[in-house]
Design a protein around this motif. Structure first.
Motif, PDB file in Angstrom:
ATOM      1  N   LEU A  42      36.168  47.798  26.478  1.00  0.00           N
ATOM      2  CA  LEU A  42      37.590  47.728  26.829  1.00  0.00           C
ATOM      3  C   LEU A  42      38.491  47.891  25.613  1.00  0.00           C
ATOM      4  CD1 LEU A  42      37.363  44.693  29.279  1.00  0.00           C
ATOM      5  CD2 LEU A  42      37.597  47.109  29.891  1.00  0.00           C
ATOM      6  N   ASN A  43      37.941  48.383  24.501  1.00  0.00           N
ATOM      7  CA  ASN A  43      38.716  48.486  23.272  1.00  0.00           C
ATOM      8  C   ASN A  43      39.879  49.472  23.401  1.00  0.00           C
ATOM      9  OD1 ASN A  43      39.402  48.016  20.605  1.00  0.00           O
ATOM     10  ND2 ASN A  43      37.962  49.549  19.807  1.00  0.00           N
ATOM     11  N   LYS A  44      39.711  50.534  24.166  1.00  0.00           N
ATOM     12  CA  LYS A  44      40.756  51.553  24.339  1.00  0.00           C
ATOM     13  C   LYS A  44      41.522  51.395  25.637  1.00  0.00           C
ATOM     14  CE  LYS A  44      38.587  55.102  21.462  1.00  0.00           C
ATOM     15  NZ  LYS A  44      38.128  56.518  21.402  1.00  0.00           N
ATOM     16  N   GLY A  45      41.386  50.266  26.271  1.00  0.00           N
ATOM     17  CA  GLY A  45      42.148  49.999  27.474  1.00  0.00           C
ATOM     18  C   GLY A  45      41.340  50.183  28.737  1.00  0.00           C
ATOM     19  N   LEU A  46      41.872  49.605  29.811  1.00  0.00           N
ATOM     20  CA  LEU A  46      41.184  49.670  31.093  1.00  0.00           C
ATOM     21  C   LEU A  46      41.152  51.087  31.645  1.00  0.00           C
ATOM     22  CD1 LEU A  46      39.809  48.091  33.371  1.00  0.00           C
ATOM     23  CD2 LEU A  46      42.081  47.704  34.371  1.00  0.00           C
ATOM     24  N   GLY A  47      42.204  51.868  31.370  1.00  0.00           N
ATOM     25  CA  GLY A  47      42.242  53.241  31.866  1.00  0.00           C
ATOM     26  C   GLY A  47      41.132  54.093  31.299  1.00  0.00           C
ATOM     27  N   PHE A  48      40.912  53.994  29.986  1.00  0.00           N
ATOM     28  CA  PHE A  48      39.823  54.760  29.373  1.00  0.00           C
ATOM     29  C   PHE A  48      38.466  54.264  29.859  1.00  0.00           C
ATOM     30  CE2 PHE A  48      36.775  55.682  25.998  1.00  0.00           C
ATOM     31  CZ  PHE A  48      37.013  57.037  25.782  1.00  0.00           C
ATOM     32  N   TYR A  49      38.379  52.973  30.098  1.00  0.00           N
ATOM     33  CA  TYR A  49      37.121  52.401  30.603  1.00  0.00           C
ATOM     34  C   TYR A  49      36.773  52.998  31.969  1.00  0.00           C
ATOM     35  CZ  TYR A  49      33.889  48.851  32.384  1.00  0.00           C
ATOM     36  OH  TYR A  49      32.803  48.207  32.930  1.00  0.00           O
ATOM     37  N   LEU A  50      37.728  52.998  32.878  1.00  0.00           N
ATOM     38  CA  LEU A  50      37.482  53.563  34.208  1.00  0.00           C
ATOM     39  C   LEU A  50      37.265  55.066  34.134  1.00  0.00           C
ATOM     40  CD1 LEU A  50      40.128  51.547  36.265  1.00  0.00           C
ATOM     41  CD2 LEU A  50      37.673  51.107  36.050  1.00  0.00           C
TER      42      LEU A  50
ATOM     43  N   ALA B 222      32.990  55.034  25.292  1.00  0.00           N
ATOM     44  CA  ALA B 222      32.347  55.478  26.534  1.00  0.00           C
ATOM     45  C   ALA B 222      30.917  54.959  26.618  1.00  0.00           C
ATOM     46  CB  ALA B 222      32.375  57.001  26.619  1.00  0.00           C
ATOM     47  N   ALA B 223      30.213  54.925  25.477  1.00  0.00           N
ATOM     48  CA  ALA B 223      28.841  54.415  25.479  1.00  0.00           C
ATOM     49  C   ALA B 223      28.807  52.940  25.866  1.00  0.00           C
ATOM     50  CB  ALA B 223      28.210  54.617  24.108  1.00  0.00           C
ATOM     51  N   PHE B 224      29.738  52.163  25.311  1.00  0.00           N
ATOM     52  CA  PHE B 224      29.778  50.747  25.651  1.00  0.00           C
ATOM     53  C   PHE B 224      30.285  50.520  27.071  1.00  0.00           C
ATOM     54  CE2 PHE B 224      29.585  50.124  21.031  1.00  0.00           C
ATOM     55  CZ  PHE B 224      28.611  49.134  20.964  1.00  0.00           C
ATOM     56  N   ALA B 225      31.069  51.437  27.604  1.00  0.00           N
ATOM     57  CA  ALA B 225      31.520  51.310  28.989  1.00  0.00           C
ATOM     58  C   ALA B 225      30.341  51.412  29.952  1.00  0.00           C
ATOM     59  CB  ALA B 225      32.567  52.379  29.301  1.00  0.00           C
ATOM     60  N   VAL B 226      29.464  52.389  29.717  1.00  0.00           N
ATOM     61  CA  VAL B 226      28.264  52.508  30.563  1.00  0.00           C
ATOM     62  C   VAL B 226      27.313  51.345  30.297  1.00  0.00           C
ATOM     63  CG1 VAL B 226      26.322  53.994  31.183  1.00  0.00           C
ATOM     64  CG2 VAL B 226      28.522  55.021  30.581  1.00  0.00           C
ATOM     65  N   ALA B 227      27.246  50.920  29.035  1.00  0.00           N
ATOM     66  CA  ALA B 227      26.385  49.773  28.717  1.00  0.00           C
ATOM     67  C   ALA B 227      26.875  48.494  29.375  1.00  0.00           C
ATOM     68  CB  ALA B 227      26.304  49.583  27.199  1.00  0.00           C
ATOM     69  N   SER B 228      28.188  48.374  29.568  1.00  0.00           N
ATOM     70  CA  SER B 228      28.713  47.181  30.230  1.00  0.00           C
ATOM     71  C   SER B 228      28.275  47.103  31.687  1.00  0.00           C
ATOM     72  CB  SER B 228      30.234  47.160  30.135  1.00  0.00           C
ATOM     73  OG  SER B 228      30.806  48.229  30.884  1.00  0.00           O
ATOM     74  N   VAL B 229      28.058  48.262  32.305  1.00  0.00           N
ATOM     75  CA  VAL B 229      27.541  48.255  33.682  1.00  0.00           C
ATOM     76  C   VAL B 229      26.136  47.662  33.696  1.00  0.00           C
ATOM     77  CG1 VAL B 229      26.970  49.673  35.679  1.00  0.00           C
ATOM     78  CG2 VAL B 229      28.977  50.223  34.298  1.00  0.00           C
ATOM     79  N   LEU B 230      25.314  48.087  32.741  1.00  0.00           N
ATOM     80  CA  LEU B 230      23.970  47.506  32.640  1.00  0.00           C
ATOM     81  C   LEU B 230      24.026  46.022  32.314  1.00  0.00           C
ATOM     82  CD1 LEU B 230      22.068  50.319  30.694  1.00  0.00           C
ATOM     83  CD2 LEU B 230      21.728  49.637  33.071  1.00  0.00           C
ATOM     84  N   ALA B 231      24.958  45.621  31.463  1.00  0.00           N
ATOM     85  CA  ALA B 231      25.100  44.206  31.134  1.00  0.00           C
ATOM     86  C   ALA B 231      25.526  43.395  32.350  1.00  0.00           C
ATOM     87  CB  ALA B 231      26.100  44.032  29.993  1.00  0.00           C
ATOM     88  N   SER B 232      26.424  43.958  33.160  1.00  0.00           N
ATOM     89  CA  SER B 232      26.842  43.259  34.383  1.00  0.00           C
ATOM     90  C   SER B 232      25.683  43.107  35.350  1.00  0.00           C
ATOM     91  CB  SER B 232      27.990  44.020  35.044  1.00  0.00           C
ATOM     92  OG  SER B 232      29.097  44.137  34.169  1.00  0.00           O
ATOM     93  N   LEU B 233      24.874  44.160  35.467  1.00  0.00           N
ATOM     94  CA  LEU B 233      23.681  44.056  36.312  1.00  0.00           C
ATOM     95  C   LEU B 233      22.716  43.001  35.775  1.00  0.00           C
ATOM     96  CD1 LEU B 233      22.996  47.836  37.035  1.00  0.00           C
ATOM     97  CD2 LEU B 233      23.946  46.150  38.603  1.00  0.00           C
ATOM     98  N   ALA B 234      22.644  42.885  34.442  1.00  0.00           N
ATOM     99  CA  ALA B 234      21.772  41.865  33.853  1.00  0.00           C
ATOM    100  C   ALA B 234      22.262  40.459  34.181  1.00  0.00           C
ATOM    101  CB  ALA B 234      21.698  42.070  32.339  1.00  0.00           C
ATOM    102  N   LEU B 235      23.578  40.251  34.157  1.00  0.00           N
ATOM    103  CA  LEU B 235      24.113  38.930  34.488  1.00  0.00           C
ATOM    104  C   LEU B 235      23.872  38.579  35.956  1.00  0.00           C
ATOM    105  CD1 LEU B 235      27.503  39.031  32.532  1.00  0.00           C
ATOM    106  CD2 LEU B 235      25.392  37.842  31.901  1.00  0.00           C
ATOM    107  N   VAL B 236      24.054  39.561  36.841  1.00  0.00           N
ATOM    108  CA  VAL B 236      23.775  39.320  38.257  1.00  0.00           C
ATOM    109  C   VAL B 236      22.292  39.028  38.457  1.00  0.00           C
ATOM    110  CG1 VAL B 236      23.801  40.357  40.547  1.00  0.00           C
ATOM    111  CG2 VAL B 236      25.739  40.698  39.009  1.00  0.00           C
TER     112      VAL B 236
ATOM    113  N   SER C 111      35.835  56.666  31.676  1.00  0.00           N
ATOM    114  CA  SER C 111      34.474  56.886  31.172  1.00  0.00           C
ATOM    115  C   SER C 111      33.437  56.707  32.274  1.00  0.00           C
ATOM    116  CB  SER C 111      34.191  55.928  30.016  1.00  0.00           C
ATOM    117  OG  SER C 111      35.101  56.114  28.959  1.00  0.00           O
ATOM    118  N   LEU C 112      33.656  55.731  33.145  1.00  0.00           N
ATOM    119  CA  LEU C 112      32.712  55.520  34.244  1.00  0.00           C
ATOM    120  C   LEU C 112      32.842  56.579  35.318  1.00  0.00           C
ATOM    121  CD1 LEU C 112      32.887  51.631  34.706  1.00  0.00           C
ATOM    122  CD2 LEU C 112      31.212  52.982  33.430  1.00  0.00           C
ATOM    123  N   ALA C 113      34.020  57.189  35.441  1.00  0.00           N
ATOM    124  CA  ALA C 113      34.239  58.236  36.443  1.00  0.00           C
ATOM    125  C   ALA C 113      33.809  59.607  35.967  1.00  0.00           C
ATOM    126  CB  ALA C 113      35.714  58.262  36.853  1.00  0.00           C
ATOM    127  N   ASP C 114      33.347  59.717  34.738  1.00  0.00           N
ATOM    128  CA  ASP C 114      32.860  60.995  34.224  1.00  0.00           C
ATOM    129  C   ASP C 114      31.690  61.494  35.068  1.00  0.00           C
ATOM    130  OD1 ASP C 114      32.847  62.990  31.862  1.00  0.00           O
ATOM    131  OD2 ASP C 114      30.751  62.307  31.980  1.00  0.00           O
TER     132      ASP C 114
END
Length: 359
Positions: free
Chosen positions: A69-77, A273-287, A79-82
């Motif tokens: 989320l370093n570059k904002g929520l817009g860039f985060y979304l 962008a790399a950390f944005a996709v990695a955050s999805v994996l991290a969220s899955l790990a927490l769940v 990156s995931l929508a790529d």
């Protein structure tokens, strides 16, 4: 009731009773408990453990979401929508959706076979189940390349029939299945062994078929252990990197899973962008961790209940369906009803003598 000599009454002197004063209690020094550490040592060990968890678990996890989320929520979304990111997420879900159910079936069948039956090759099967734990995932990926690659054993035949396994989705699925198939079996085998065969044997005596025994007796007893193994298997399937990296070919948008896509973005210096996709994996790990704790709590409770049941506890409690079937058969045959009223071990030995592990 015997008394201490010092507390007795002396009647030897002319029949006169002379009371003797009781002894004073001895002051025995209290020894420290040898299995309990001093409070200072416990505080030090607890602090070291918490510091270790903070440095190697909490801080990296926070850093992943911070960088995402370093570059904002817009860039985060964005990156995931790529398209490549969506293709990686889709391929990861497809791979896990195929590998996890297949490993569930294999793990359930293998654990039931190992825990409930005696047969030749049982030790060998148990050893082979642990094979992916001792083999590097990269080596397992190379094995599939040597078998199904263009220069492999089955490569010419696959090319002649226009079938591609390596550098395609089938190779990714095969590699993921190999590295994840021990998880379900390894969670169910000790649970089934602790529960024993008493309920299955009693259900067999009552006339239940093999499928009824499995569906109404065995499966309900291991449902939380099964869920625990599935959770671990799914987490490993989504996060697998080594074996998938060897067989995928890194074709962007086609054979890249989420871990591989994170590597590509990071090598291109697209860190956010790399950390944005990695955050999805991290969220899955927490769940996965939350579900794992829930399943572990229920599984430990079932395992403790299975170990606390004494051998002389009498007839085991069966599901309602089997109990109703038993009542119907007892109503039809008075002799069967009289036999059912006896202890379970006597009933098994008289009606249907079964050896250990036979159904």
């Amino acid at each position: 009731m015997s008394r201490h000599p010092a507390d007795s009454i002396d009647h030897a002197d002319g029949g006169k009773a002379h009371a003797v004063a009781p002894r004073a209690p001895l002051n025995v020094a209290r020894r420290p408990d040898p299995v309990t550490e001093p409070p200072l040592v416990r505080w030090i060990l607890t602090g070291i453990a918490l510091l270790f968890l903070a440095l190697f678990l909490v801080v990296p996890l926070v850093a992943v979401f911070y960088q995402a989320l370093n570059k904002g929520l817009g860039f985060y979304l964005e990156s995931l929508a790529d398209p490549d990111a969506l293709a990686a997420i889709k391929l990861t879900a497809i791979t896990a959706g195929i590998a996890v159910p297949l490993n569930l079936v294999f793990g359930l069948a293998a654990s039931w076979c190992i825990a409930k039956f005696e047969f030749r090759g049982k030790a060998l099967l148990t050893t082979l189940i642990d094979l992916p734990f001792s083999v590097s995932p990269v080596i397992s990926g190379l094995i599939y390349v040597l078998m199904f690659g263009a220069q492999g054993w089955f490569g010419p035949w696959l090319q002649a029939h226009n079938v591609q396994i390596i550098f395609a989705v089938p190779g990714i699925v095969l590699a993921t299945i190999f590295v994840t198939f021990p998880f379900v079996a390894r969670e169910l085998i000790p649970l089934m062994q602790a529960q024993g065969n008493d309920e299955e044997e009693a259900a067999h005596v009552l006339g239940a078929s093999g499928w009824q025994i499995f569906r109404r007796v065995t499966l309900p007893n291991v449902k939380w252990g099964l869920l625990y193994g599935v959770i671990l298997c799914n987490a490993r399937a989504m996060g697998e990197f080594g074996a998938v990296s060897v067989v995928s070919g890194h074709i962007r948008g086609q054979t890249d899973t989420m871990p591989l896509h994170v590597e590509i973005l990071y090598n291109e210096y697209n860190f956010s962008a790399a950390f944005a996709v990695a955050s999805v994996l991290a969220s899955l790990a927490l769940v996965t961790l939350a579900l794992k704790l829930l399943a572990e709590r229920h599984m430990s409770a079932e395992l403790s209940d299975a170990r606390d049941v004494p051998a002389h506890a009498g007839p085991v409690a069966l599901p309602a369906a089997l109990s109703s079937a038993s009542s119907a058969s007892s109503f039809a045959s008075p002799s069967a009803s009289a036999t059912t009223a006896q202890p379970r071990k006597t009933q098994v030995s008289q009606q249907h003598p079964l050896k250990q592990g036979e159904l």
